[in-house]
Design an enzyme around this catalytic site. Structure first.
Site, PDB file in Angstrom:
ATOM      1  NE  ARG A  86      -3.813  -0.153   2.147  1.00  0.00           N
ATOM      2  CZ  ARG A  86      -4.713  -0.170   1.471  1.00  0.00           C
ATOM      3  NH1 ARG A  86      -5.237  -0.913   0.756  1.00  0.00           N
ATOM      4  NH2 ARG A  86      -5.859   0.903   1.755  1.00  0.00           N
ATOM      5  NE  ARG A 103      -4.119   3.090  -6.050  1.00  0.00           N
ATOM      6  CZ  ARG A 103      -4.524   2.450  -4.648  1.00  0.00           C
ATOM      7  NH1 ARG A 103      -3.925   2.692  -3.543  1.00  0.00           N
ATOM      8  NH2 ARG A 103      -5.104   1.207  -4.898  1.00  0.00           N
ATOM      9  CG  ASN A 113      -6.830   3.241  -8.129  1.00  0.00           C
ATOM     10  OD1 ASN A 113      -7.369   2.388  -8.658  1.00  0.00           O
ATOM     11  ND2 ASN A 113      -7.185   3.332  -6.970  1.00  0.00           N
ATOM     12  CG  HIS A 116      -7.219  -3.833  -5.554  1.00  0.00           C
ATOM     13  ND1 HIS A 116      -7.993  -3.534  -4.641  1.00  0.00           N
ATOM     14  CD2 HIS A 116      -6.827  -5.148  -5.022  1.00  0.00           C
ATOM     15  CE1 HIS A 116      -8.501  -4.132  -3.661  1.00  0.00           C
ATOM     16  NE2 HIS A 116      -7.744  -5.284  -3.884  1.00  0.00           N
ATOM     17  CD  GLU A 127      -8.806  -8.385  -2.065  1.00  0.00           C
ATOM     18  OE1 GLU A 127      -9.573  -7.207  -1.688  1.00  0.00           O
ATOM     19  OE2 GLU A 127      -7.356  -7.886  -2.306  1.00  0.00           O
TER      20      GLU A 127
HETATM   21  P1  CMP Z   1      -9.273  -0.160  -5.271  1.00  0.00           P
HETATM   22  O1  CMP Z   1      -7.978  -0.396  -4.161  1.00  0.00           O
HETATM   23  O2  CMP Z   1      -9.049  -1.248  -6.337  1.00  0.00           O
HETATM   24  O3  CMP Z   1     -10.422  -0.584  -4.359  1.00  0.00           O
HETATM   25  C1  CMP Z   1     -11.872   0.101  -4.918  1.00  0.00           C
HETATM   26  C2  CMP Z   1     -11.714   0.899  -5.841  1.00  0.00           C
HETATM   27  O4  CMP Z   1     -12.620   1.924  -5.769  1.00  0.00           O
HETATM   28  C3  CMP Z   1     -10.717   1.889  -5.261  1.00  0.00           C
HETATM   29  O5  CMP Z   1      -9.203   1.233  -5.582  1.00  0.00           O
HETATM   30  C4  CMP Z   1     -10.776   2.991  -6.651  1.00  0.00           C
HETATM   31  O6  CMP Z   1     -10.361   2.657  -7.931  1.00  0.00           O
HETATM   32  C5  CMP Z   1     -12.139   3.060  -6.533  1.00  0.00           C
HETATM   33  N1  CMP Z   1     -12.733   3.943  -5.403  1.00  0.00           N
HETATM   34  C6  CMP Z   1     -12.848   3.612  -4.253  1.00  0.00           C
HETATM   35  N2  CMP Z   1     -13.331   4.927  -3.807  1.00  0.00           N
HETATM   36  C7  CMP Z   1     -13.737   5.729  -4.826  1.00  0.00           C
HETATM   37  C8  CMP Z   1     -14.536   6.875  -4.888  1.00  0.00           C
HETATM   38  N3  CMP Z   1     -14.839   7.917  -3.808  1.00  0.00           N
HETATM   39  N4  CMP Z   1     -14.662   7.412  -6.013  1.00  0.00           N
HETATM   40  C9  CMP Z   1     -14.274   6.752  -6.949  1.00  0.00           C
HETATM   41  N5  CMP Z   1     -13.570   5.475  -7.169  1.00  0.00           N
HETATM   42  C10 CMP Z   1     -13.523   4.993  -5.917  1.00  0.00           C
END
Ligand code: CMP
Length: 141
Positions: A86, A103, A113, A116, A127
């Protein structure tokens, strides 16, 4: 403790041919790849993977994006792997991601982004099982 975490290189980063650059960052940080596969998820698969986010405002966009092209999925193993991954990825919202993080360098938006990573040992186990029900490799060297 030695942990395992699930990592996904998302469709926008795959499209940028950044798979190698991103995997290199994990390896350089001491995270070992113990499983990997590339796949193009269906909407159903993406919905199932992100089931915890069902009902949230960003869910449909997230599922659409995650099923828009191939992803590279890997299990990373190492000391404190969940937090380390992370840290290398940077903040979920790329606008808040520290310079030099994945990111900051490869994200296009909050949804797109680039990567994950599991956020807890419990979610990591779920997962990893989702993508690698057959298990992972043992790294002896
Ligand atoms: P990820 O770590 O893949 O987990 C869930 C994903 O949802 C996150 O990364 C973002 O890409 C997306 N995400 C989470 N919160 C938001 C938000 N408030 N607006 C848009 N996308 C989001």
């Amino acid at each position: 403790a030695i942990e395992r975490t699930l990592s996904i290189i998302k469709p926008n980063a795959v499209a940028k041919d950044a798979i190698g650059a991103i995997l290199s960052r994990f390896e350089a940080a001491g995270l070992k790849i113990v499983a990997a596969r590339m796949l193009h998820m269906s909407k159903e698969q993406a919905s199932a993977f992100y089931a915890v986010h069902q009902g949230k405002g960003f869910f449909d966009e997230l599922v659409g994006f995650m099923s828009s092209g191939p992803v590279m999925v890997q299990v990373l193993e190492g000391e404190g792997a969940i937090a380390k991954n992370r840290e290398i990825m940077g903040a979920t919202n790329p606008a808040e991601a520290a310079p030099g993080t994945i990111r900051a360098d490869f994200a296009d938006s909050f949804t797109e982004n680039a990567a994950h990573g599991s956020d807890s040992p419990e979610n990591a186990a779920v997962e990893i099982q989702f993508f690698f029900p057959e298990g992972v490799c043992e790294r002896t060297r």
